[in-house]
Design a protein around this motif. Structure first.
Motif, mmCIF file in Angstrom:
data_model
loop_
_atom_site.group_PDB
_atom_site.id
_atom_site.type_symbol
_atom_site.label_atom_id
_atom_site.label_comp_id
_atom_site.label_asym_id
_atom_site.label_seq_id
_atom_site.Cartn_x
_atom_site.Cartn_y
_atom_site.Cartn_z
ATOM 1 N N THR A 205 0.910 -1.046 -0.027
ATOM 2 C CA THR A 205 0.064 0.228 0.042
ATOM 3 C C THR A 205 0.938 1.186 0.041
ATOM 4 N N VAL A 206 0.582 2.204 -0.771
ATOM 5 C CA VAL A 206 1.343 3.380 -0.900
ATOM 6 C C VAL A 206 0.882 4.297 0.387
ATOM 7 N N SER A 207 1.685 4.643 1.092
ATOM 8 C CA SER A 207 1.284 5.360 2.299
ATOM 9 C C SER A 207 1.872 6.926 2.062
ATOM 10 N N GLY A 208 2.705 7.197 1.042
ATOM 11 C CA GLY A 208 3.331 8.472 1.072
ATOM 12 C C GLY A 208 3.708 8.807 -0.494
ATOM 13 N N LEU A 209 3.318 9.734 -1.045
ATOM 14 C CA LEU A 209 4.101 10.475 -2.264
ATOM 15 C C LEU A 209 4.975 11.512 -1.775
ATOM 16 N N ILE A 210 5.864 11.667 -2.136
ATOM 17 C CA ILE A 210 6.968 12.766 -1.139
ATOM 18 C C ILE A 210 7.565 13.400 -2.387
ATOM 19 N N ASP A 211 8.535 14.569 -1.836
ATOM 20 C CA ASP A 211 9.392 15.126 -2.878
ATOM 21 C C ASP A 211 8.822 15.546 -4.333
ATOM 22 N N PHE A 212 7.996 16.779 -3.834
ATOM 23 C CA PHE A 212 7.302 17.138 -5.215
ATOM 24 C C PHE A 212 8.173 18.495 -5.599
ATOM 25 N N TYR A 213 9.318 18.547 -5.379
ATOM 26 C CA TYR A 213 10.111 19.698 -5.774
ATOM 27 C C TYR A 213 10.500 19.744 -7.141
ATOM 28 N N PHE A 214 10.281 18.852 -8.060
ATOM 29 C CA PHE A 214 10.472 19.046 -9.390
ATOM 30 C C PHE A 214 8.961 19.155 -10.181
ATOM 31 N N ALA A 215 7.744 18.922 -9.305
ATOM 32 C CA ALA A 215 6.493 18.992 -9.910
ATOM 33 C C ALA A 215 6.439 20.317 -10.806
ATOM 34 N N CYS A 216 5.533 20.123 -11.818
ATOM 35 C CA CYS A 216 5.320 21.207 -12.919
ATOM 36 C C CYS A 216 4.171 20.936 -13.737
ATOM 37 N N THR A 217 3.980 21.748 -14.690
ATOM 38 C CA THR A 217 3.137 21.316 -15.627
ATOM 39 C C THR A 217 3.534 20.866 -16.941
ATOM 40 N N ASP A 218 3.338 19.735 -17.192
ATOM 41 C CA ASP A 218 3.868 18.957 -18.343
ATOM 42 C C ASP A 218 2.870 17.722 -18.678
ATOM 43 N N VAL A 219 3.555 17.376 -19.736
ATOM 44 C CA VAL A 219 2.591 16.019 -20.383
ATOM 45 C C VAL A 219 2.550 14.922 -19.309
ATOM 46 N N ARG A 220 1.087 14.508 -19.320
ATOM 47 C CA ARG A 220 0.971 13.375 -18.181
ATOM 48 C C ARG A 220 1.670 12.305 -18.430
ATOM 49 N N ALA A 221 1.541 11.795 -19.675
ATOM 50 C CA ALA A 221 2.334 10.402 -20.015
ATOM 51 C C ALA A 221 3.859 10.508 -19.849
ATOM 52 N N TYR A 222 4.393 11.721 -19.800
ATOM 53 C CA TYR A 222 5.904 11.857 -19.546
ATOM 54 C C TYR A 222 6.115 11.473 -18.235
ATOM 55 N N ASP A 223 5.242 11.621 -17.272
ATOM 56 C CA ASP A 223 5.395 11.342 -15.875
ATOM 57 C C ASP A 223 5.446 10.041 -15.701
ATOM 58 N N LEU A 224 4.765 9.227 -16.359
ATOM 59 C CA LEU A 224 4.509 7.681 -16.288
ATOM 60 C C LEU A 224 5.938 7.114 -16.994
ATOM 61 N N ALA A 225 6.307 7.989 -18.125
ATOM 62 C CA ALA A 225 7.741 7.356 -18.904
ATOM 63 C C ALA A 225 8.700 7.496 -17.596
ATOM 64 N N ILE A 226 8.652 8.808 -16.849
ATOM 65 C CA ILE A 226 9.752 8.989 -16.139
ATOM 66 C C ILE A 226 9.738 7.724 -15.096
ATOM 67 N N MET A 227 8.638 7.406 -14.597
ATOM 68 C CA MET A 227 8.390 6.573 -13.589
ATOM 69 C C MET A 227 8.695 4.994 -14.097
ATOM 70 N N HIS A 228 8.428 4.920 -15.295
ATOM 71 C CA HIS A 228 9.017 3.725 -16.149
ATOM 72 C C HIS A 228 10.568 3.528 -16.010
#
Ligand code: ATP
Ligand code: HSE
Length: 317
Positions: A205-228
């Motif tokens: 279970t995910v209990s936390g998403l942290i470290d949002f200090y690169f968060a920005c407005t950009d392509v959503r699928a790019y976020d998934l690609a970074i995660m991959h």
């Protein structure tokens, strides 16, 4: 270790009097992380994280990050908002740095995620993407595609000191990525650095998403690609785990629809992600003294991932 700015016990105790959080009991520097100074703070009332923002986080961007965290927390996502002081202020100054006292979240970041954990983490990313549909603030991606070539050119031939021929390899890959970068995919607020160390888990279970200090407005699928790119490989970037990759796609699809166009763009977006992290790591590699207390991350682990995506175009089929 990441404590660049030392805070004395006296200064911290005085700082805490701005808040309604009890009195200081103990504070320890946190070794993990490379960007900011983090302390684990216990008071008579609760446990907190104290973050002092260092070189890569601009004070001007903090209102965006804090608004995003407040928005996501209000929607029930497991993110750590900053605590407000008695006057309602979240962003403070301490020891000459911008600073926030942040809600502590339980859980541990896993170094070798299982498919079930990857599934849950990607689902949490999808939930985040859906939860920001009504989040109005925007922030340009300070590490977005427009910044890659200037960064590459600044390092120039110095990159070949990391690995002979590295500059030319990245230059050629970047040319292709720039030429084909999609212009019309859905955009929104993205995390942009959702590596396993930025997801806290309790079991599956995910209990936390942290470290949002690169968060920005950009392509959503790019976020998934970074995660991959961050979750699917071993630390050296040599071996990809297909079961993790599949779990990420399935977990994301559970929470957010991935259009055919988004799915088709993933191989290219993943190459972009590799270039982004290869370049930031290469910069740090060349500019952080080898004996600094901070662990430098290996740029070549991302050069290998880049090669892998270039030779496995069907990775997201
Ligand atoms: N809200 C929180 N609750 C619990 N632990 C946290 C929280 N925020 C940070 N931590 C802990 O502090 C560590 C460092 O935090 P964080 O990843 O934000 O630092 P950073 O210097 O920005 O790191 P990075 O190198 O990942 O950019 C995390 O690995 C985690 O152990
Ligand atoms: N997640 C990044 C470090 C923070 O930007 C990396 O592994 O290179």
């Amino acid at each position: 270790m990441a404590v660049y700015t030392q805070v004395s016990a006296e200064a911290l105790a005085a700082f805490l009097t701005r808040y309604d959080v009890g009195e200081l009991v103990s504070a320890k520097g946190i070794a993990e992380g490379v960007e900011n100074s983090n302390y684990l703070v216990d008071t008579t009332a609760a446990r907190f994280i104290l973050t002092l923002y260092e070189k890569r986080v601009s004070a001007d961007d903090l209102p965006f990050f804090m608004a995003l965290l407040d928005h996501l927390a209000d929607k029930g996502l497991p993110v750590p908002p900053a605590i407000k002081d008695r006057g309602g202020v979240e962003i403070q100054e301490l020891a000459g740095r911008p600073a926030c006292l942040i809600r502590f979240l339980t859980g541990v970041s896993v170094s070798h995620p299982t498919p079930a954990q990857a599934h849950a983490a990607a689902r949490a990313m999808a939930d985040m993407h859906m939860a920001v549909a009504d989040f109005a603030p925007t922030r340009a991606n300070s590490m977005g595609i427009a910044t890659w070539r200037p960064l590459l050119e600044r390092m120039g031939a110095d990159m070949d000191a990391i690995d002979p021929g590295l500059f030319a390899r990245v230059d050629a890959a970047l040319r292709e990525v720039e030429a084909a970068w999609p212009a019309t995919l859905p955009v929104g607020a993205i995390h942009a650095d959702l590596f396993p160390d930025n997801v806290l888990m309790l079991g599956d279970t995910v209990s936390g998403l942290i470290d949002f200090y690169f968060a920005c407005t950009d392509v959503r699928a790019y976020d998934l690609a970074i995660m991959h790119s961050a979750w699917t490989f071993d630390a050296t970037g040599r071996t990809a785990d297909a079961a993790i990759g599949a779990a990420l796609l399935a977990g994301y699809a559970d929470g957010a629809a991935l259009s055919a166009a988004e799915r088709a763009a993933l191989p290219l977006l993943a190459q972009g992600a590799c270039i982004r992290f290869l370049l930031s790591r290469a910069w740090d590699w060349l500019h952080t003294p080898a004996d600094a207390l901070v662990m430098r991350k290996d740029p070549l682990a991302y050069a290998r991932r880049l090669d892998w995506y270039r030779t496995h175009p069907g990775a997201f089929a």
